[in-house]
Motif scaffolding. Structure first.
Motif, PDB file in Angstrom:
ATOM      1  N   SER A 229       0.970   3.917  -2.974  1.00 54.65           N
ATOM      2  CA  SER A 229       0.544   5.297  -2.690  1.00 54.65           C
ATOM      3  C   SER A 229       1.577   6.300  -3.188  1.00 54.65           C
ATOM      4  O   SER A 229       1.219   7.386  -3.635  1.00 54.65           O
ATOM      5  CB  SER A 229       0.294   5.480  -1.194  1.00 54.65           C
ATOM      6  OG  SER A 229       1.503   5.455  -0.476  1.00 54.65           O
TER       7      SER A 229
ATOM      8  N   ARG B 173      -3.101  11.512   1.567  1.00 53.90           N
ATOM      9  CA  ARG B 173      -2.912  10.839   2.861  1.00 53.90           C
ATOM     10  C   ARG B 173      -4.188  10.150   3.336  1.00 53.90           C
ATOM     11  O   ARG B 173      -4.118   9.112   3.990  1.00 53.90           O
ATOM     12  CB  ARG B 173      -2.431  11.849   3.897  1.00 53.90           C
ATOM     13  CG  ARG B 173      -1.014  12.331   3.632  1.00 53.90           C
ATOM     14  CD  ARG B 173      -0.560  13.354   4.645  1.00 53.90           C
ATOM     15  NE  ARG B 173      -0.586  12.881   6.012  1.00 53.90           N
ATOM     16  CZ  ARG B 173       0.436  12.296   6.623  1.00 53.90           C
ATOM     17  NH1 ARG B 173       1.558  12.116   5.963  1.00 53.90           N
ATOM     18  NH2 ARG B 173       0.338  11.916   7.872  1.00 53.90           N
TER      19      ARG B 173
ATOM     20  N   TRP C  82      -1.255   9.017  -4.260  1.00 56.92           N
ATOM     21  CA  TRP C  82      -2.504   9.075  -3.498  1.00 56.92           C
ATOM     22  C   TRP C  82      -2.367  10.073  -2.370  1.00 56.92           C
ATOM     23  O   TRP C  82      -1.273  10.288  -1.831  1.00 56.92           O
ATOM     24  CB  TRP C  82      -2.847   7.705  -2.906  1.00 56.92           C
ATOM     25  CG  TRP C  82      -3.217   6.679  -3.934  1.00 56.92           C
ATOM     26  CD1 TRP C  82      -3.679   6.897  -5.190  1.00 56.92           C
ATOM     27  CD2 TRP C  82      -3.136   5.263  -3.785  1.00 56.92           C
ATOM     28  NE1 TRP C  82      -3.906   5.706  -5.832  1.00 56.92           N
ATOM     29  CE2 TRP C  82      -3.582   4.698  -4.990  1.00 56.92           C
ATOM     30  CE3 TRP C  82      -2.741   4.428  -2.752  1.00 56.92           C
ATOM     31  CZ2 TRP C  82      -3.641   3.321  -5.176  1.00 56.92           C
ATOM     32  CZ3 TRP C  82      -2.812   3.063  -2.942  1.00 56.92           C
ATOM     33  CH2 TRP C  82      -3.262   2.512  -4.153  1.00 56.92           C
TER      34      TRP C  82
ATOM     35  N   THR D 279      -4.448   6.795   1.499  1.00 59.62           N
ATOM     36  CA  THR D 279      -3.439   5.880   2.029  1.00 59.62           C
ATOM     37  C   THR D 279      -3.813   5.406   3.425  1.00 59.62           C
ATOM     38  O   THR D 279      -3.716   4.213   3.741  1.00 59.62           O
ATOM     39  CB  THR D 279      -2.062   6.566   2.055  1.00 59.62           C
ATOM     40  OG1 THR D 279      -1.755   7.033   0.749  1.00 59.62           O
ATOM     41  CG2 THR D 279      -0.989   5.606   2.510  1.00 59.62           C
TER      42      THR D 279
ATOM     43  N   VAL E 263       0.839  -1.201   0.000  1.00 59.37           N
ATOM     44  CA  VAL E 263       0.000   0.000   0.000  1.00 59.37           C
ATOM     45  C   VAL E 263       0.877   1.255   0.000  1.00 59.37           C
ATOM     46  O   VAL E 263       0.602   2.203  -0.742  1.00 59.37           O
ATOM     47  CB  VAL E 263      -0.970  -0.007   1.203  1.00 59.37           C
ATOM     48  CG1 VAL E 263      -1.599   1.355   1.414  1.00 59.37           C
ATOM     49  CG2 VAL E 263      -2.047  -1.049   1.009  1.00 59.37           C
ATOM     50  N   LEU E 264       1.930   1.251   0.800  1.00 59.62           N
ATOM     51  CA  LEU E 264       2.806   2.426   0.844  1.00 59.62           C
ATOM     52  C   LEU E 264       3.521   2.651  -0.489  1.00 59.62           C
ATOM     53  O   LEU E 264       3.647   3.785  -0.956  1.00 59.62           O
ATOM     54  CB  LEU E 264       3.816   2.287   1.976  1.00 59.62           C
ATOM     55  CG  LEU E 264       3.243   2.429   3.385  1.00 59.62           C
ATOM     56  CD1 LEU E 264       4.316   2.133   4.424  1.00 59.62           C
ATOM     57  CD2 LEU E 264       2.654   3.802   3.587  1.00 59.62           C
TER      58      LEU E 264
END
Length: 108
Positions: free
Chosen positions: A79, A86, A84, A89, A75-76
Motif C-alpha cells: 500500500s 486508506r 493506495w 488498504t 499489504v502494508l
C-alpha cells in the motif's frame, strides 16, 4: 488409498440418494450442518484427552498467526509502494483477516 475409496463411495451414495424423489432438496445442507456443528466438535472432544502436549503442537498453533502477520505486513508494504488510499488498504486488511481464519480451525 483407503480414504479415497471411502470418499468416492460416499460421493456415489450421495448421487444415488439425490435421484430419490422422496428426499428433500435441503438434505445436503442439513447433513453438512450436522457434520460441522455436531460431529466435528464431538470428535474434538473425544480426541483432546488423548493429546499429549509437546513442542510439536506449537507449529499448528503459531503458523496461522505467522501467516496473518506476514500477509498484513505485505499489504502494508504494497500500500505504501503503490500509494493506495486508506479504503483500499483497509479492505485488503479485512480480506487478509478473513483469508487466514479458516487455517486456524474455525469453520465460521
Amino acid at each position: 488409498m483407503e480414504a479415497f475409496v471411502i470418499t468416492l463411495s460416499f460421493l456415489l451414495i450421495g448421487m444415488a440418494i439425490r435421484r430419490i424423489p422422496a428426499v428433500p432438496e435441503t438434505t445436503g445442507n442439513v447433513l453438512n450442518q450436522f457434520v460441522i456443528f455436531v460431529s466435528l466438535p464431538a470428535m474434538v472432544l473425544l480426541k483432546i484427552p488423548d493429546l499429549t502436549f509437546s513442542t510439536n503442537l506449537l507449529v499448528p498453533v503459531l503458523l496461522p498467526w505467522a501467516m496473518l502477520l506476514l500477509s498484513a505486513g505485505l499489504v502494508l508494504i504494497l500500500s505504501r509502494l503503490l500509494n493506495w488510499d486508506r479504503a483500499t488498504t483497509g479492505c485488503l486488511m479485512l480480506l487478509v483477516l478473513w483469508a487466514t481464519r479458516p487455517s486456524s480451525g474455525s469453520p465460521w
